[in-house]
Write a protein that holds these residues in place. Structure first.
Motif, mmCIF file in Angstrom:
data_model
loop_
_atom_site.group_PDB
_atom_site.id
_atom_site.type_symbol
_atom_site.label_atom_id
_atom_site.label_comp_id
_atom_site.label_asym_id
_atom_site.label_seq_id
_atom_site.Cartn_x
_atom_site.Cartn_y
_atom_site.Cartn_z
ATOM 1 N N PRO A 28 0.825 -1.210 0.000
ATOM 2 C CA PRO A 28 0.000 0.000 0.000
ATOM 3 C C PRO A 28 0.862 1.263 0.000
ATOM 4 O O PRO A 28 1.852 1.343 0.733
ATOM 5 N N PHE A 29 0.502 2.212 -0.843
ATOM 6 C CA PHE A 29 1.295 3.430 -1.020
ATOM 7 C C PHE A 29 2.709 3.088 -1.504
ATOM 8 O O PHE A 29 3.666 3.783 -1.206
ATOM 9 N N GLY A 30 2.809 2.007 -2.260
ATOM 10 C CA GLY A 30 4.096 1.523 -2.718
ATOM 11 C C GLY A 30 4.393 1.874 -4.161
ATOM 12 O O GLY A 30 4.045 2.956 -4.643
ATOM 13 N N LEU A 31 5.016 0.937 -4.863
ATOM 14 C CA LEU A 31 5.519 1.182 -6.211
ATOM 15 C C LEU A 31 4.446 0.933 -7.272
ATOM 16 O O LEU A 31 3.692 -0.032 -7.183
ATOM 17 N N THR A 32 4.414 1.798 -8.284
ATOM 18 C CA THR A 32 3.583 1.547 -9.455
ATOM 19 C C THR A 32 4.229 0.440 -10.275
ATOM 20 O O THR A 32 5.345 -0.005 -9.980
ATOM 21 N N TYR A 33 3.556 0.001 -11.329
ATOM 22 C CA TYR A 33 4.094 -1.142 -12.069
ATOM 23 C C TYR A 33 5.417 -0.828 -12.760
ATOM 24 O O TYR A 33 6.301 -1.690 -12.813
ATOM 25 N N THR A 34 5.609 0.397 -13.261
ATOM 26 C CA THR A 34 6.898 0.721 -13.867
ATOM 27 C C THR A 34 7.982 0.847 -12.801
ATOM 28 O O THR A 34 9.134 0.449 -13.014
ATOM 29 N N GLU A 35 7.619 1.368 -11.630
ATOM 30 C CA GLU A 35 8.578 1.482 -10.533
ATOM 31 C C GLU A 35 8.942 0.101 -9.985
ATOM 32 O O GLU A 35 10.103 -0.163 -9.631
ATOM 33 N N MET A 36 7.956 -0.782 -9.914
ATOM 34 C CA MET A 36 8.197 -2.149 -9.446
ATOM 35 C C MET A 36 9.176 -2.858 -10.376
ATOM 36 O O MET A 36 10.118 -3.537 -9.922
ATOM 37 N N ASP A 37 8.972 -2.698 -11.659
ATOM 38 C CA ASP A 37 9.849 -3.314 -12.641
ATOM 39 C C ASP A 37 11.278 -2.792 -12.481
ATOM 40 O O ASP A 37 12.254 -3.547 -12.574
ATOM 41 N N TRP B 246 -12.158 4.774 -6.633
ATOM 42 C CA TRP B 246 -10.793 4.973 -7.110
ATOM 43 C C TRP B 246 -10.158 6.119 -6.329
ATOM 44 O O TRP B 246 -10.883 6.895 -5.717
ATOM 45 N N PRO B 247 -8.842 6.279 -6.324
ATOM 46 C CA PRO B 247 -7.849 5.295 -6.799
ATOM 47 C C PRO B 247 -7.527 4.289 -5.706
ATOM 48 O O PRO B 247 -7.623 4.592 -4.518
ATOM 49 N N GLY B 248 -7.132 3.098 -6.110
ATOM 50 C CA GLY B 248 -6.729 2.096 -5.134
ATOM 51 C C GLY B 248 -5.395 2.457 -4.521
ATOM 52 O O GLY B 248 -4.474 2.882 -5.218
ATOM 53 N N MET B 249 -5.296 2.304 -3.224
ATOM 54 C CA MET B 249 -4.011 2.559 -2.539
ATOM 55 C C MET B 249 -3.291 1.253 -2.260
ATOM 56 O O MET B 249 -2.096 1.232 -1.956
ATOM 57 N N HIS B 250 -4.046 0.148 -2.315
ATOM 58 C CA HIS B 250 -3.565 -1.125 -1.792
ATOM 59 C C HIS B 250 -2.656 -1.878 -2.758
ATOM 60 O O HIS B 250 -1.779 -2.621 -2.337
ATOM 61 N N GLU B 251 -2.884 -1.708 -4.075
ATOM 62 C CA GLU B 251 -2.088 -2.430 -5.071
ATOM 63 C C GLU B 251 -1.780 -1.497 -6.240
ATOM 64 O O GLU B 251 -2.420 -1.556 -7.284
ATOM 65 N N PRO B 252 -0.778 -0.650 -6.086
ATOM 66 C CA PRO B 252 -0.460 0.305 -7.142
ATOM 67 C C PRO B 252 0.280 -0.303 -8.326
ATOM 68 O O PRO B 252 0.403 0.340 -9.374
ATOM 69 N N GLY B 253 0.760 -1.524 -8.176
ATOM 70 C CA GLY B 253 1.456 -2.182 -9.277
ATOM 71 C C GLY B 253 1.657 -3.641 -8.942
ATOM 72 O O GLY B 253 2.733 -4.063 -8.533
ATOM 73 N N SER B 254 0.593 -4.444 -9.097
ATOM 74 C CA SER B 254 0.571 -5.795 -8.526
ATOM 75 C C SER B 254 1.291 -6.803 -9.413
ATOM 76 O O SER B 254 0.842 -7.134 -10.505
ATOM 77 N N GLN B 255 2.382 -7.307 -8.888
ATOM 78 C CA GLN B 255 3.241 -8.222 -9.637
ATOM 79 C C GLN B 255 2.772 -9.667 -9.488
ATOM 80 O O GLN B 255 2.379 -10.099 -8.413
ATOM 81 N N ALA C 164 -1.848 6.796 6.845
ATOM 82 C CA ALA C 164 -1.353 6.596 8.209
ATOM 83 C C ALA C 164 -1.331 5.111 8.568
ATOM 84 O O ALA C 164 -0.369 4.613 9.163
ATOM 85 N N ALA C 165 -2.384 4.408 8.173
ATOM 86 C CA ALA C 165 -2.452 2.973 8.455
ATOM 87 C C ALA C 165 -1.382 2.213 7.683
ATOM 88 O O ALA C 165 -0.778 1.259 8.205
ATOM 89 N N SER C 166 -1.123 2.628 6.442
ATOM 90 C CA SER C 166 -0.126 1.925 5.631
ATOM 91 C C SER C 166 1.269 2.061 6.234
ATOM 92 O O SER C 166 2.062 1.111 6.210
ATOM 93 N N GLU C 167 1.580 3.218 6.798
ATOM 94 C CA GLU C 167 2.887 3.391 7.422
ATOM 95 C C GLU C 167 3.047 2.455 8.615
ATOM 96 O O GLU C 167 4.128 1.888 8.838
ATOM 97 N N GLU C 168 1.969 2.270 9.382
ATOM 98 C CA GLU C 168 2.020 1.331 10.502
ATOM 99 C C GLU C 168 2.244 -0.093 10.010
ATOM 100 O O GLU C 168 3.040 -0.848 10.578
ATOM 101 N N VAL C 169 1.523 -0.465 8.957
ATOM 102 C CA VAL C 169 1.638 -1.823 8.416
ATOM 103 C C VAL C 169 3.041 -2.081 7.886
ATOM 104 O O VAL C 169 3.629 -3.150 8.117
#
Length: 330
Positions: free
Chosen positions: A82-91, A202-211, A279-284
């Motif tokens: 969550p609040f992580g990498l998009t698919y191009t960033e993940m790649d 939208w937008p989803g925060m949970h899976e910004p670039g799901s590999q 805030a929750a994503s930072e805790e997780v």
């Protein structure tokens, strides 16, 4: 080579991508690797795929590694944060930021050799049977959402539920769940989620670039020739690009169909809700990091990539698309 999958047979996108990869491996090796492909439920249940491969009963799975976070929470990082990498960033992280080496490291503890073989891109926020106007509206909500995204929803008061893709529709219609995320307009259309819920957020925060990964039993992988290892690696790279492009293209087409043909109502998560998610994503993320030395190594590498590549994304793709679409009234 037996491949088990977490996806239903012939399901557009995830399912057909997995089948295409299985066929491509056999074709590219000129039959040296004869592949038997089993969709979810045909040999084992979707969530049993990992154990089937780790035990050697099957040689590989195709699925999302966040399904295995109960075995080690850092597995989830190799699907989405969550609040992580998009698919191009993940790649970029996987290929040049040490991501593949860390996938090999966690995989070695479980007898799995993983290779990225697809990405669904940024996902929608989900389907809801009521409007979500504030964080309070999330409390008590039963939502199908796996991975670290489910942990975020738990922290904001929802009750996350893990349900395989093939069972989402019936659970939403029956009221067993109140909301669900799946993927995006293309995949969601074929699950007919527009029949089961009124609001599409939208937008989803949970899976910004799901590999998606091809996870192979390490003994099987070690038994292959260097040439066949290279062929499988190249087939995965081809499908990684293919699935991302196919999903991205079809999401635009099916978004229009959902809105214009089926009257789906789009809703945007407001800033108050997104701040609660953040805030929750930072805790997780911190809780995942605290799990173990390996988890900390993976999280730290991932966050470095988010900071470095994210700074460039902030000046490149994101503002360009906003300005282009505003000018063109898209």
């Amino acid at each position: 080579m037996s491949i088990v999958s977490t996806w239903g047979r012939d399901f557009p996108g995830l399912g057909t991508s997995a089948q295409r990869l299985a066929e491509r491996i056999e074709e590219a090796t000129e039959g040296r690797i004869a592949v038997q492909y089993f969709a979810a439920g045909e040999r084992v249940g979707a969530f049993d795929s990992f154990d089937e491969v780790a035990s050697g009963n099957a040689q590989a799975y195709i699925g999302c590694d966040y399904y295995w976070k109960g075995k080690h929470p850092a597995w989830a990082v190799f699907t989405a944060v969550p609040f992580g990498l998009t698919y191009t960033e993940m790649d970029a992280w996987m290929k040049f930021g040490g991501g593949q080496e860390l996938l090999d490291k966690i995989g070695s503890e479980f007898g799995i050799k993983g290779i990225p073989c697809g990405n669904t891109g940024l996902q929608m926020g989900g389907w809801f049977n009521k409007e979500i106007n504030s964080p309070d509206d999330l409390r008590g909500l039963k939502m199908r959402i796996p991975g670290l995204g489910g942990d975020v929803m738990s922290k904001v008061g929802a009750s996350p539920v893990s349900v395989p893709g093939g069972q989402i529709y019936e659970n939403l219609v029956s009221g067993a769940i109140d909301a669900t995320e799946w993927v995006g307009p293309w995949n969601d259309f074929f699950l007919k989620l527009y029949e089961a819920a009124q609001y599409y957020y939208w937008p989803g925060m949970h899976e910004p670039g799901s590999q998606v990964s091809l996870g192979m039993n390490t003994e099987f992988w070690s038994s292959l020739s260097d040439n066949d290892k290279l062929i499988i690696t190249l087939c995965c790279a081809e499908e990684n690009a293919m699935q991302t492009a196919e999903t991205n293209y079809n999401n635009g087409i099916y978004l229009n169909r959902l809105i214009n043909d089926y009257g789906v109502e789009l809703r945007e998560f407001n800033d108050d809700i997104y701040e609660a998610f953040g805030a929750a994503s930072e805790e997780v993320i911190e809780e995942t990091r605290d799990h173990s030395e390996l988890a900390a190594e993976i999280i730290d590498s991932f966050l470095d990539a988010r900071n470095n590549v994210g700074a460039w994304s902030n000046l490149s793709d994101a503002p360009y698309v906003v300005k282009r679409n505003r000018f063109l009234n898209i």
